[in-house]
Design a protein around this motif. Structure first.
Motif, PDB file in Angstrom:
ATOM      1  N   ARG A 118       0.828  -1.208   0.000  1.00  0.00           N
ATOM      2  CA  ARG A 118       0.000   0.000   0.000  1.00  0.00           C
ATOM      3  C   ARG A 118       0.863   1.259   0.000  1.00  0.00           C
ATOM      4  N   ALA A 119       1.978   1.221   0.688  1.00  0.00           N
ATOM      5  CA  ALA A 119       2.868   2.392   0.753  1.00  0.00           C
ATOM      6  C   ALA A 119       3.377   2.762  -0.640  1.00  0.00           C
ATOM      7  N   TYR A 120       3.757   1.744  -1.419  1.00  0.00           N
ATOM      8  CA  TYR A 120       4.236   2.013  -2.786  1.00  0.00           C
ATOM      9  C   TYR A 120       3.098   2.516  -3.673  1.00  0.00           C
ATOM     10  N   ARG A 121       1.903   1.945  -3.508  1.00  0.00           N
ATOM     11  CA  ARG A 121       0.767   2.403  -4.321  1.00  0.00           C
ATOM     12  C   ARG A 121       0.442   3.866  -4.002  1.00  0.00           C
ATOM     13  N   ASN A 122       0.432   4.187  -2.715  1.00  0.00           N
ATOM     14  CA  ASN A 122       0.159   5.576  -2.318  1.00  0.00           C
ATOM     15  C   ASN A 122       1.225   6.521  -2.868  1.00  0.00           C
ATOM     16  N   ALA A 123       2.475   6.058  -2.843  1.00  0.00           N
ATOM     17  CA  ALA A 123       3.573   6.871  -3.377  1.00  0.00           C
ATOM     18  C   ALA A 123       3.381   7.129  -4.867  1.00  0.00           C
ATOM     19  N   ALA A 124       2.985   6.082  -5.601  1.00  0.00           N
ATOM     20  CA  ALA A 124       2.763   6.218  -7.043  1.00  0.00           C
ATOM     21  C   ALA A 124       1.657   7.223  -7.327  1.00  0.00           C
ATOM     22  N   ARG A 125       0.542   7.116  -6.568  1.00  0.00           N
ATOM     23  CA  ARG A 125      -0.575   8.050  -6.767  1.00  0.00           C
ATOM     24  C   ARG A 125      -0.161   9.481  -6.419  1.00  0.00           C
ATOM     25  N   LEU A 126       0.606   9.628  -5.357  1.00  0.00           N
ATOM     26  CA  LEU A 126       1.041  10.960  -4.932  1.00  0.00           C
ATOM     27  C   LEU A 126       1.906  11.632  -6.005  1.00  0.00           C
ATOM     28  N   VAL A 127       2.863  10.865  -6.539  1.00  0.00           N
ATOM     29  CA  VAL A 127       3.776  11.426  -7.543  1.00  0.00           C
ATOM     30  C   VAL A 127       3.016  11.763  -8.828  1.00  0.00           C
ATOM     31  N   GLU A 128       2.175  10.820  -9.278  1.00  0.00           N
ATOM     32  CA  GLU A 128       1.474  11.044 -10.542  1.00  0.00           C
ATOM     33  C   GLU A 128       0.478  12.179 -10.440  1.00  0.00           C
ATOM     34  N   GLY A 129      -0.130  12.356  -9.286  1.00  0.00           N
ATOM     35  CA  GLY A 129      -1.127  13.407  -9.131  1.00  0.00           C
ATOM     36  C   GLY A 129      -0.551  14.756  -8.768  1.00  0.00           C
ATOM     37  N   SER A 130       0.758  14.820  -8.549  1.00  0.00           N
ATOM     38  CA  SER A 130       1.374  16.074  -8.115  1.00  0.00           C
ATOM     39  C   SER A 130       1.550  17.046  -9.280  1.00  0.00           C
TER      40      SER A 130
END
Length: 539
Positions: free
Chosen positions: A28-40
């Motif tokens: 989940r930590a990696y998925r959240n990181a991916a969403r955070l970066v892509e949505g930034s």
């Protein structure tokens, strides 16, 4: 490296950890990181290069900060590379099949030790997969279709090679009675250098009749699916084409959604959420009420943005620029006043005649042989003719002709033609030294699309030297070169280094390579003042 590419690496890491059965919290930590970066809205590559402290950004901890730095600086992620060694490649391929997420792939692997698409197909066909919980007929059908489609996936075509068939199909569809609008979206509309497939949107009186007509197009080799709103075919060259029915009320939203890029769309959706709105392919909604969506202009206006040209939609600062009324006025075909590299050969008369028909004001006629100078000077044309010499840059940054021998040419180009594998520091020094002897650096990275990524150089150092020495960088417009690429064009523009687009024409048809270089320039945010092709006097 774009935010989307960084996020893709982090997301794949999460998927492989999931397949491996790792701790769900880590996944989940990696998925959240991916969403955070892509949505930034922040450009992480730029931030890393500027040595910005990423932990100052919301949601970025020390570990994620280090991961992003590694990905940006090396182009890889060591944790992902290690996972790839531990997990069979076939399982990674399966992630691209609709309906198969990491958990289901793990179920399949644990039950049958399937490690390839061929094995997956076999088990789906012989009824073995049906024995797993939740693997019903619809999912099995999706898996079989997905395996078939995946075998064709991964093939990318040069934009220039797709253009002819794309425009032919557009005309073919518009000729059908009742068809009102046809637009080709996706990476083709954004004019990316390569295209994986074509997404075609259509407004028509009777979509099913149009779909039938579409699937009978002369180059269709295989009809993959035909539905009420979408049909998919493969052409004789394996190009996939999706035809989608769209309503007039949703057309702008659909065109925006299917044009992409994914990173741009995610950023727009995030912005809409912050405004209390919802954006999707059907429109912009406030609650359950659709408030916009008929046109792309309406979509952007509702978001408080200026219209963003398709070529810019990569989440590389275009949304912030649209907010601040600071979008570039992209260079257009009618801004181009001339071509500064066509080759002196037996076709030169027809090239000159065609350039005159195109309305050019000047032409640079290029040779690699200094003895052609007098012949070039004797050419007759109403165009301004510039004599151009292209010199080979040796491994020390010297030219194959002395300064005295080439002094009478109007423009001196230098090109790297060998020693591609020199150390980065040496290669960079080689080119910076060459800048002392030339006016224009030809195809600076020496890449060939899908075949050679180019030489390893410190590009920003070269830009700095080019700026100091007032030198020009070329955009090689040949369909398989497009060198500089769009990201480096943008960097050159930001540094204040001028560029020129050159066709490398050896016959009159190749003069139209200029279009491909122009696509690339527009994707790189280039405006008229960034290119010497738009100037009447530049020498």
């Amino acid at each position: 490296m774009s935010n989307s590419e960084i996020a893709k690496i982090l997301s794949l890491t999460a998927d492989l950890l999931d397949i491996k059965g790792e701790n769900p919290f880590k996944v989940r930590a990696y998925r959240n990181a991916a969403r955070l970066v892509e949505g930034s809205s922040k450009d992480f590559e730029k931030l890393v290069k500027e040595e910005f402290d990423l932990t100052k950004l919301p949601g970025i901890g020390h570990d994620l900060s280090e991961y992003i730095k590694e990905i940006v600086t090396t182009g890889k992620f060591s944790k992902l590379e290690e996972l790839k060694k531990q997990i069979p490649l076939g399982l990674i391929d399966m992630l691209s099949i609709e309906g198969l997420g990491p958990k289901r792939i793990k179920e399949i692997y644990d039950a049958f030790h399937i490690t390839s698409l061929e094995e997956l197909k076999k088990y789906a066909q012989n009824g073995e997969l049906d024995k797993l919980p939740g693997f019903g007929p619809k999912l099995i059908e999706k898996i079989l279709k997905g395996v078939k489609q995946l075998k064709k996936a991964g093939i990318r075509f040069l934009w220039a090679d797709v253009e002819e068939v794309a425009e032919e199909i557009r005309k073919y569809l518009l000729d059908f009675p009742g068809v009102e609008i046809v637009d080709i979206a996706g990476s083709y509309r954004r004019r990316k250098e390569t295209v994986g497939d074509l997404d075609i949107l259509v407004i028509a009186d009777d979509y099913m009749k149009v779909s039938e007509y579409f699937t009978n197009y002369k180059r269709v080799k295989e009809v993959y699916s035909k539905g009420l709103t979408r049909s998919t075919v493969f052409l004789d060259n394996s190009l996939q084409i999706d035809l989608r029915a769209v309503t007039k009320e949703s057309y702008g939203s659909a065109l925006h959604y299917f044009t992409g890029s994914k990173a741009h769309n995610i950023a727009i959706r995030k912005m809409a959420i912050d405004m209390g709105l919802k954006v999707n392919e059907y429109g912009i909604y406030k609650g359950t009420k659709r408030i916009a969506g008929k046109s792309e202009e309406e979509v952007y206006e509702t978001m408080g943005l200026r219209y963003i040209e398709p070529e810019l939609r990569e989440n590389r600062g275009e949304i912030e620029a649209a907010k601040n009324n600071n979008l570039p006025k992209l260079v257009r075909e009618d801004d181009i006043k001339g071509d500064l590299k066509v080759y002196f050969n037996k076709n030169i008369k027809e090239i000159i005649d065609e350039a005159e028909k195109k309305g050019y004001e000047f032409l640079g006629i290029c040779t690699k042989n200094i003895e052609d100078l007098e012949k070039i000077k004797k050419l007759k044309s109403k165009l301004k003719i510039y004599s151009v010499i292209e010199c080979k840059i040796d491994k020390n940054g010297e030219l194959n002709y002395s300064k005295d021998k080439i002094k009478d040419f109007d423009i001196v180009y230098g090109s790297v033609e060998d020693n591609f594998n020199l150390d980065k520091v040496i290669q960079t020094k080689r080119i910076i030294n060459a800048l002392n002897h030339i006016d224009v650096l030809s195809h600076p990275i020496c890449r060939k699309i899908q075949k050679f990524d180019g030489i390893d150089i410190e590009f920003e150092q070269i830009l700095k030297a080019a700026k100091e020495k007032n030198k020009i960088l070329e955009i090689d417009a040949r369909r398989d070169r497009l060198d500089l690429d769009d990201s480096k064009i943008k960097l050159a523009k930001e540094t204040g280094v001028r560029m020129c687009i050159n066709s490398y024409a050896t016959n009159k048809k190749e003069l139209y390579n200029m279009k491909y270089g122009l696509n690339q320039a527009r994707r790189g945010w280039a405006e008229r003042e960034d290119l010497i092709n738009t100037l009447k006097n530049f020498i």
